[in-house]
Design an enzyme around this catalytic site. Structure first.
Site, short mmCIF file in Angstrom:
data_model
loop_
_atom_site.label_atom_id
_atom_site.label_comp_id
_atom_site.label_asym_id
_atom_site.label_seq_id
_atom_site.Cartn_x
_atom_site.Cartn_y
_atom_site.Cartn_z
N LYS A 53 0.86 -1.19 0.00
CA LYS A 53 0.00 0.00 0.00
C LYS A 53 0.88 1.23 0.00
O LYS A 53 2.02 1.17 0.47
CB LYS A 53 -0.88 0.02 1.25
CG LYS A 53 -2.14 0.85 1.10
CD LYS A 53 -3.18 0.07 0.35
CE LYS A 53 -4.51 0.75 0.26
NZ LYS A 53 -5.56 -0.22 -0.10
N GLY A 78 -20.52 6.62 2.35
CA GLY A 78 -19.43 6.93 1.40
C GLY A 78 -19.99 6.94 -0.01
O GLY A 78 -20.71 6.01 -0.39
N TYR A 79 -19.69 7.99 -0.77
CA TYR A 79 -20.22 8.05 -2.14
C TYR A 79 -19.11 8.36 -3.14
O TYR A 79 -19.27 9.13 -4.06
CB TYR A 79 -21.38 9.06 -2.23
CG TYR A 79 -22.41 8.66 -3.27
CD1 TYR A 79 -23.26 7.58 -3.03
CD2 TYR A 79 -22.51 9.33 -4.49
CE1 TYR A 79 -24.19 7.18 -3.98
CE2 TYR A 79 -23.44 8.94 -5.44
CZ TYR A 79 -24.29 7.86 -5.18
OH TYR A 79 -25.21 7.46 -6.12
N GLY A 80 -17.95 7.73 -2.92
CA GLY A 80 -16.87 7.82 -3.90
C GLY A 80 -17.09 6.77 -4.98
O GLY A 80 -18.23 6.35 -5.23
N ASN A 81 -16.01 6.34 -5.60
CA ASN A 81 -16.11 5.34 -6.67
C ASN A 81 -16.85 4.09 -6.19
O ASN A 81 -17.75 3.59 -6.86
CB ASN A 81 -14.70 4.98 -7.15
CG ASN A 81 -14.71 3.88 -8.19
OD1 ASN A 81 -15.53 3.88 -9.10
ND2 ASN A 81 -13.83 2.91 -8.04
N GLY A 139 -18.81 3.57 -3.25
CA GLY A 139 -20.18 3.78 -2.76
C GLY A 139 -21.16 4.03 -3.88
O GLY A 139 -22.26 3.46 -3.90
N1 GLU Z 1 -7.24 -0.01 -3.44
C1 GLU Z 1 -7.98 -1.21 -3.71
C2 GLU Z 1 -8.05 -2.08 -2.48
O1 GLU Z 1 -7.92 -1.63 -1.36
C3 GLU Z 1 -7.46 -1.93 -4.93
C4 GLU Z 1 -6.03 -2.35 -4.88
C5 GLU Z 1 -5.49 -2.84 -6.22
O2 GLU Z 1 -6.23 -2.94 -7.18
O3 GLU Z 1 -4.30 -3.14 -6.24
O4 GLU Z 1 -8.31 -3.25 -2.57
#
Ligand code: GLU
Length: 419
Positions: free
Chosen positions: A109, A221-224, A226
């Site tokens: 991450k 949450g209303y992003g991508n 939500g």
């Molecule tokens: N950010 C997304 C997650 O938390 C996707 C991660 C990704 O596609 O590598 O699962």
């Protein structure tokens, strides 16, 4: 009510979840200690020339938590409250996510402490390019593959891809996923986390005997994620979405909200509240509504020892990462609420990211139907593995998901001769 002194540090929570599962699994102590920490982390500064001529220095992180099963994989968050411990926790959860989904990847991450709403498009682009410049030697299709997360999107992935390719002097689309389709992104990637979550809710409803047609749900949450979940909850499961929220607050209507009315209101107003015919509620109120399915799709630590005993939903579908604390889990287990744990429920995004890497490697692109069909298969298989484990071991779903995931990661580490 639980104690008020609950530790809300996400990495402490991630470690305590691992500890609990390691105990149930009877995991070898050496392996347990190895899996409790990230394998590698990068901390760096990103100087950015701002539009007014000043240079502002941002702090960035990339954590490669574990790559025993394959290259590290996970998104990059832009958030004012980002800390190294949130990134560590999210990287740990990615490790368990790719394992439970059974895709040949590890977990990682990244994050930058920033508020993207305060940045111009030019500043955002320079910040994104600066991030990749710092980690370009440590990422790649065979090392670590970033993707979008909170406050990052396909355009940002496009800038990052370009920066990486300029530095390396070659096209290398598989270095990052969640790219725009025009730059090698996968059909269906944008909707994948939501759609995967809907498949998980469909399976959970079957398990608890809930008819989804007409069932009520609330989405925080209303992003991508939500907004996509709102659409599919209606289209695929026939659910009534009675409450929604964004960072400014929530709205409620017992008749349910259509996607069309919400999208057109948002376009004009930039926030959900004020939608004609809706009642204003707060984000905490939304969580406590008497709905069949509660979908936290925002950020971590929303369901805690403070509010867990007031949660009325039959199913909690964790589309956010880390929305539920261990104290809240204890309450939900006592109350018999069916929790679809985050790294199972929201695995759809990384599953289609993996499909994107496969398509980039073979330079052959799939139709959206094919992507979605394969996604359904992966999600359903993962769901069944977790439920079976929960039934056999008589443990809560979250512990079961850990048991499935830890076993796979530990096995890979053992086979490599690491532990
Ligand atoms: N950010 C997304 C997650 O938390 C996707 C991660 C990704 O596609 O590598 O699962």
């Amino acid at each position: 009510m639980k104690s008020t002194s609950e530790n809300l540090n996400p990495f402490a929570i991630a470690q305590s979840q691992l500890d609990e599962a390691a105990d149930v699994l009877g995991l070898d102590e050496n392996m347990h200690m190895f899996l409790r920490q990230p394998m590698r982390e990068f901390h760096f500064t990103i100087p950015v020339r701002m539009d007014d001529g000043r240079v502002r220095t941002f702090n960035g992180y990339r954590v490669q938590y574990n790559d025993a099963r394959g290259p590290a994989k996970g998104g990059i968050r832009f958030h004012p409250d980002e800390t190294i411990d949130t990134v560590r926790a999210l990287a740990a959860w990615m490790t368990w996510k790719t394992a439970v989904a059974d895709i040949p990847l590890g977990g990682g991450k990244g994050g930058i402490i920033c508020n993207p709403r305060e940045l111009s498009p030019g500043e955002l682009e320079r910040l994104s390019r600066g991030y990749i410049r710092n980690i370009s030697r440590y990422v790649g299709l065979r090392q670590d593959v970033p993707a979008p997360d909170v406050n990052t999107n396909p355009q940002i992935m496009g800038w990052m891809l370009d920066e990486y390719e300029v530095l390396n002097g070659a096209h290398e689309p598989g270095v990052i996923t969640g790219k725009p389709i025009e730059l090698g992104g996968s059909a269906g990637r944008g909707a994948a986390t939501s759609l995967g979550g809907i498949f998980a809710i469909r399976e959970a409803a079957k398990t608890v005997g809930l008819e989804t047609q007409g069932a009520s749900c609330a989405i925080q949450g209303y992003g991508n994620v939500g907004s996509g979940t709102h659409k599919f909850a209606i289209e695929i499961l026939g659910m009534k979405v009675v409450a929604l929220s964004d960072e400014f607050g929530g709205i409620y209507n017992e008749e349910g909200f259509s996607v069309k009315e919400v999208v057109s209101h948002l376009k004009q107003n930039g926030r959900l509240q004020g939608l004609a015919g809706s009642t204003e509620i707060s984000n905490p109120d939304l969580l406590e509504l008497d709905v069949d399915v509660l979908i936290p799709a925002a950020i971590e630590n929303q369901l805690t020892g403070q509010n867990a005993d007031r949660i009325k939903a039959k199913i909690i579908a964790e589309l956010a990462n880390g929305p539920t604390t261990p104290d809240a889990d204890d309450v939900f287990n006592e109350k018999g609420i069916f929790v679809i744990p985050d790294f199972l429920c929201n695995a759809g995004g990384v599953i289609v990211s993996y499909f994107e890497m496969v398509q980039n490697t073979s330079n052959f692109y799939w139709e959206e139907d094919e992507v979605n069909e394969r996604l359904d298969k992966k999600m359903t298989t993962a769901f069944k593995a977790v439920i079976e484990m929960a039934e056999n071991e008589e443990v809560p779903n979250r512990v079961a998901a850990y048991l499935v995931a830890i076993d796979r990661v530990a096995q890979a580490a053992r086979l490599r001769g690491w532990v």
